[in-house]
Design an enzyme around this catalytic site. Structure first.
Site, PDB file in Angstrom:
ATOM      1  N   ARG A 328       0.823  -1.057   0.026  1.00 42.29           N
ATOM      2  CA  ARG A 328       0.145  -0.003   0.007  1.00 42.29           C
ATOM      3  C   ARG A 328       0.961   1.346   0.049  1.00 42.29           C
ATOM      4  O   ARG A 328       1.435   1.407   0.945  1.00 42.29           O
ATOM      5  CB  ARG A 328      -1.019  -0.024   1.159  1.00 42.29           C
ATOM      6  CG  ARG A 328      -1.822  -1.155   1.255  1.00 42.29           C
ATOM      7  CD  ARG A 328      -3.103  -0.840   0.193  1.00 42.29           C
ATOM      8  NE  ARG A 328      -3.846  -2.222   0.116  1.00 42.29           N
ATOM      9  CZ  ARG A 328      -4.904  -2.395   0.916  1.00 42.29           C
ATOM     10  NH1 ARG A 328      -5.164  -1.416   1.911  1.00 42.29           N
ATOM     11  NH2 ARG A 328      -5.587  -3.531   0.649  1.00 42.29           N
ATOM     12  N   GLU A 330       0.869   4.199   0.953  1.00 44.40           N
ATOM     13  CA  GLU A 330       0.308   5.403   1.677  1.00 44.40           C
ATOM     14  C   GLU A 330       0.975   5.634   2.907  1.00 44.40           C
ATOM     15  O   GLU A 330       2.044   4.891   3.125  1.00 44.40           O
ATOM     16  CB  GLU A 330      -1.301   4.865   2.242  1.00 44.40           C
ATOM     17  CG  GLU A 330      -1.071   3.578   2.764  1.00 44.40           C
ATOM     18  CD  GLU A 330      -2.420   2.880   3.260  1.00 44.40           C
ATOM     19  OE1 GLU A 330      -2.361   2.265   4.064  1.00 44.40           O
ATOM     20  OE2 GLU A 330      -3.402   3.438   2.842  1.00 44.40           O
ATOM     21  N   ARG A 336       0.244   2.223  13.185  1.00 41.20           N
ATOM     22  CA  ARG A 336      -0.434   1.262  12.851  1.00 41.20           C
ATOM     23  C   ARG A 336      -0.543   0.829  11.372  1.00 41.20           C
ATOM     24  O   ARG A 336      -1.308   0.049  10.837  1.00 41.20           O
ATOM     25  CB  ARG A 336      -2.139   1.259  13.283  1.00 41.20           C
ATOM     26  CG  ARG A 336      -2.783   2.350  12.651  1.00 41.20           C
ATOM     27  CD  ARG A 336      -4.111   2.651  12.966  1.00 41.20           C
ATOM     28  NE  ARG A 336      -5.117   3.294  12.036  1.00 41.20           N
ATOM     29  CZ  ARG A 336      -6.257   2.971  11.854  1.00 41.20           C
ATOM     30  NH1 ARG A 336      -6.928   1.983  12.458  1.00 41.20           N
ATOM     31  NH2 ARG A 336      -7.091   3.650  10.918  1.00 41.20           N
ATOM     32  N   HIS A 337       0.348   1.496  10.540  1.00 47.56           N
ATOM     33  CA  HIS A 337       0.083   1.493   8.973  1.00 47.56           C
ATOM     34  C   HIS A 337       1.727   0.686   8.553  1.00 47.56           C
ATOM     35  O   HIS A 337       2.469   1.341   9.117  1.00 47.56           O
ATOM     36  CB  HIS A 337      -0.037   2.671   8.348  1.00 47.56           C
ATOM     37  CG  HIS A 337      -1.369   2.957   8.589  1.00 47.56           C
ATOM     38  ND1 HIS A 337      -1.901   3.991   9.271  1.00 47.56           N
ATOM     39  CD2 HIS A 337      -2.698   2.630   7.742  1.00 47.56           C
ATOM     40  CE1 HIS A 337      -3.246   4.014   9.258  1.00 47.56           C
ATOM     41  NE2 HIS A 337      -3.422   3.402   8.380  1.00 47.56           N
ATOM     42  N   GLU A 491      -9.456  -1.113  12.689  1.00 50.70           N
ATOM     43  CA  GLU A 491      -9.885  -1.932  11.683  1.00 50.70           C
ATOM     44  C   GLU A 491      -8.793  -3.127  11.543  1.00 50.70           C
ATOM     45  O   GLU A 491      -7.587  -2.855  11.719  1.00 50.70           O
ATOM     46  CB  GLU A 491     -10.006  -1.414  10.462  1.00 50.70           C
ATOM     47  CG  GLU A 491     -10.402  -2.157   9.292  1.00 50.70           C
ATOM     48  CD  GLU A 491      -9.826  -1.494   7.811  1.00 50.70           C
ATOM     49  OE1 GLU A 491      -9.630  -2.314   6.995  1.00 50.70           O
ATOM     50  OE2 GLU A 491      -9.768  -0.113   8.117  1.00 50.70           O
ATOM     51  N   SER A 494     -11.153  -5.867   6.021  1.00 53.57           N
ATOM     52  CA  SER A 494     -12.308  -5.242   5.159  1.00 53.57           C
ATOM     53  C   SER A 494     -12.652  -6.385   4.118  1.00 53.57           C
ATOM     54  O   SER A 494     -11.961  -7.062   3.571  1.00 53.57           O
ATOM     55  CB  SER A 494     -11.518  -3.990   4.439  1.00 53.57           C
ATOM     56  OG  SER A 494     -12.427  -3.135   3.636  1.00 53.57           O
ATOM     57  N   ARG A 546      -1.407  -6.468  12.183  1.00 57.63           N
ATOM     58  CA  ARG A 546      -2.263  -5.691  12.859  1.00 57.63           C
ATOM     59  C   ARG A 546      -3.014  -6.637  14.049  1.00 57.63           C
ATOM     60  O   ARG A 546      -3.391  -6.197  15.220  1.00 57.63           O
ATOM     61  CB  ARG A 546      -3.300  -4.713  12.278  1.00 57.63           C
ATOM     62  CG  ARG A 546      -4.088  -3.576  12.926  1.00 57.63           C
ATOM     63  CD  ARG A 546      -4.755  -2.813  11.926  1.00 57.63           C
ATOM     64  NE  ARG A 546      -4.043  -2.165  11.237  1.00 57.63           N
ATOM     65  CZ  ARG A 546      -4.474  -1.030  10.288  1.00 57.63           C
ATOM     66  NH1 ARG A 546      -5.906  -0.947  10.346  1.00 57.63           N
ATOM     67  NH2 ARG A 546      -3.815  -0.268   9.709  1.00 57.63           N
TER      68      ARG A 546
END
Length: 625
Positions: A328, A330, A336-337, A491, A494, A546
């Site tokens: 990802r 981002e 948490r990423h 989260e 998903s 996570r």
């Protein structure tokens, strides 16, 4: 012209007036320097003579030292038929097994390999060491005697901490329990000790420092006065950091999550798959995708195996799962990423309603949580003894809180949050909702269902009500058959029902918030798969790291990662490995870590590394061998 004759000055003649010799102070200094040099030479000769004499009289000279570069054991080392090889964690079990047999004089002899936690000299005749391996540790004694020299005692007491050693010793009961080790009722009396991998004397951090919590921002010194080791320091020295006992527990639990995930799905008839990580188009849409050069064109690193999972369902695979890397692009500079993480993905057909899949996923997560409680309690308790966090509160089977997205919005509004009906939740709002759910339902685990259509990927099926009230002017207003799973208000998964009708899929792709071309490269085959007829299906993707972070209460998801790109800089390992060849015709181009037998000698490794692309972080790992 009168003939000129040269004046020859005899060597014994005094210098001419214009040729001054060295001053008295210079002569005096030269004499002193000469005297010092002569004394130093005599001292060195005496030391060498003393060393040779000591070596010649060293009764243990063949029982200690550093192994050769390839790590080969001494030729006269006891064979496994003479002295059994044991692993430290199984030492007590082994001794209990042989207890009924005839005892070896003085106690059982064993051979094992371990790392040195610490080594200290008690006197010229006595040294203590602590060996560890596999979570077990034991005290060792090196005592001078008629059979063991003082030189060996001195050598053993000077072995740097974190060095890896080969030990032959006699196992005995200590006079009193050794409280500083896990094996407290036994100790090893060393007979032979050889260093297999020597650590540098000064390491950037100690393993003991890694076994304390990550400091909070602004904290400079722990309560006990020891220096604080920040997350950045730990990640920059990750090999040493990973040696901490709780880190081994973290990755045992991480492996356990994968094992439980696969065990459950296989029991339900799912089939494991392996899909490509290179895509012809971004599967999730948007800008958070890594673009890479693929020969004369471009490709993208997979944001998920989503498109492939669906195509396999269309190929009549019915139920599939995959464990693999996900990328990802981002901002990952949060607790948490990650830009690269491990995805636990599944996809399946369903009969009537997508909630069949949601129910199965709830059952899957409860299976994982209960499995961690039952099978990995020791590891969980070890990590939580460092990061004090409350036990994860689980709902009973069949009673997982499942809230419509609209209800979650209402709960947040009632708690004072301001947000629209279809707004995506921010991280603080997710955590706030998690606290509200815990207070109301007594569960750290819940599901948020029927998300806003506008914030979900193009392949997400809108709800029946949204389809019925479709407005071509506002095609993305409404809700969708999609869901997220949460742990402690964050989260972890998903998922959604996917569009399985090719015509409707093309329509949604064109009118999505981020439109994509159904005939574009990389998507054409995906859409075509549904023209051949496909069943209703749904699935989801779970972030492995996570789950581990939230189950254990870790403050940062990077603690659940191993040796990836922890910081913004790239280590260079991939470049070195990708730009060199390793074959008999180009041996000078071999990478330092790609020889048939891996190099563990630091000095030789540095020489090889200098011939290849820079690999500083890789080489530094062996400084702590």
């Amino acid at each position: 012209m009168a003939q000129q004759t040269e004046r020859v000055v005899p060597l014994t003649d005094p210098p001419a007036d214009d040729e001054k010799g060295p001053s008295k102070s210079a002569l005096k200094k030269a004499a002193k320097d000469k005297e010092k040099a002569e004394k130093a030479a005599k001292r060195q000769a005496a030391e060498e003579a003393q060393k040779k004499e000591a070596e010649s009289s060293d009764i243990s000279k063949n029982d200690y030292g550093e192994l050769p570069t390839d790590g080969a054991w001494p030729s006269d080392f006891p064979s496994k038929d003479e002295v059994p090889r044991v692993q430290l964690p199984q030492l007590e079990e082994y001794l209990a097994e042989i207890a009924s047999k005839a005892e070896t004089p003085g106690g059982p002899h064993v051979v094992f390999r371990a790392s040195v936690e610490n080594a200290r000299s008690q006197s010229a005749k006595l040294a203590f060491l602590v060996f560890s391996r596999g979570g077990a540790s034991i005290q060792a004694v090196v005592a001078a005697s008629d059979e063991l020299s003082r030189q060996m005692v001195k050598f053993c007491s000077s072995v740097p901490a974190e060095s890896y050693v080969l030990v032959h010793g006699l196992v005995k009961e200590p006079k009193e329990p050794v409280k500083s080790t896990t094996i407290q009722m036994l100790e090893v009396h060393v007979k032979k000790l050889f260093v297999e991998g020597k650590a540098e004397a000064q390491l950037p951090m100690q393993v003991a420092d890694a076994e304390r919590p990550i400091p909070v921002e602004g904290e400079e010194e722990a309560v006990d006065g020891r220096p604080i080791v920040t997350l950045s320091t730990r990640l920059n020295n990750r090999v040493i950091d990973l040696r901490a006992k709780h880190n081994h527990a973290i990755f045992t639990i991480k492996d356990g999550v994968v094992a439980l995930f696969e065990e459950f799905l296989r029991s339900k008839g799912f089939r494991g798959i392996q899909t490509p990580r290179l895509l012809g188009a971004a599967s999730e849409g948007g800008a958070n995708v890594f673009e890479v050069k693929y020969f004369a064109t471009k490709a993208f690193l997979a944001q998920s195996p989503q498109l492939y999972k669906q195509m396999l369902i269309a190929a009549r695979f019915e139920k599939v799962f995959e464990v693999g890397p996900v990328f990802r692009a981002e901002n990952s500079n949060t607790a948490r990423h990650l830009t690269e993480f491990t995805g636990l993905d599944m996809e399946m057909e369903f009969e009537e309603n997508y909630h069949e899949v949601v129910s199965l996923l709830e059952e899957l997560m409860l299976f994982i949580f209960n499995g961690l409680k039952e099978r990995y309690k020791r590891e969980t308790d070890l990590v939580r003894s460092i990061y004090h966090v409350e036990d994860f509160k689980l709902p009973s089977a069949g009673s997982v809180p499942r809230l419509p997205f609209s209800e979650g919005i209402k709960m947040l509004r009632d708690a004072g949050e301001e947000l629209g009906d279809f707004d995506d939740l921010s991280t603080p709002q997710e955590k706030r909702l998690g606290a509200l759910v815990l207070e109301k339902y007594g569960s750290d685990f819940y599901v948020l269902d029927e998300f806003s259509l506008a914030i979900r990927p193009f392949y997400t099926m809108p709800t029946a009500a949204t389809r019925a009230s479709y407005n071509p002017e506002k095609p993305n207003v409404g809700y969708s058959n999609s869901y997220d799973f949460f742990m402690r208000g964050q989260e972890i998964m998903s998922g959604a029902q996917r569009i399985h009708n090719a015509t409707y899929l093309e329509k949604r792709m064109k009118e999505h918030e981020t439109p994509v071309d159904p005939n574009g490269e990389g998507l054409r085959d995906y859409v075509a798969a549904f023209r051949a007829g496909a069943p209703k299906h749904a699935g989801g993707g779970i972030g492995l790291e996570r789950i581990v972070m939230l189950w254990l209460g870790l403050p940062n998801v990077r603690e659940a990662d191993t040796l990836m790109w922890w910081k913004n800089e790239v280590m260079g390992m991939g470049t070195a490995h990708g730009t060199t060849r390793c074959d008999a015709r180009a041996s000078h181009n071999r990478t330092p870590y790609n020889n048939t037998c891996s190099i563990v000698d630091l000095q030789i490794l540095r020489v090889f590394a200098s011939r290849s692309t820079s690999v500083p972080a890789y080489v530094s790992a062996f400084a702590a061998v």
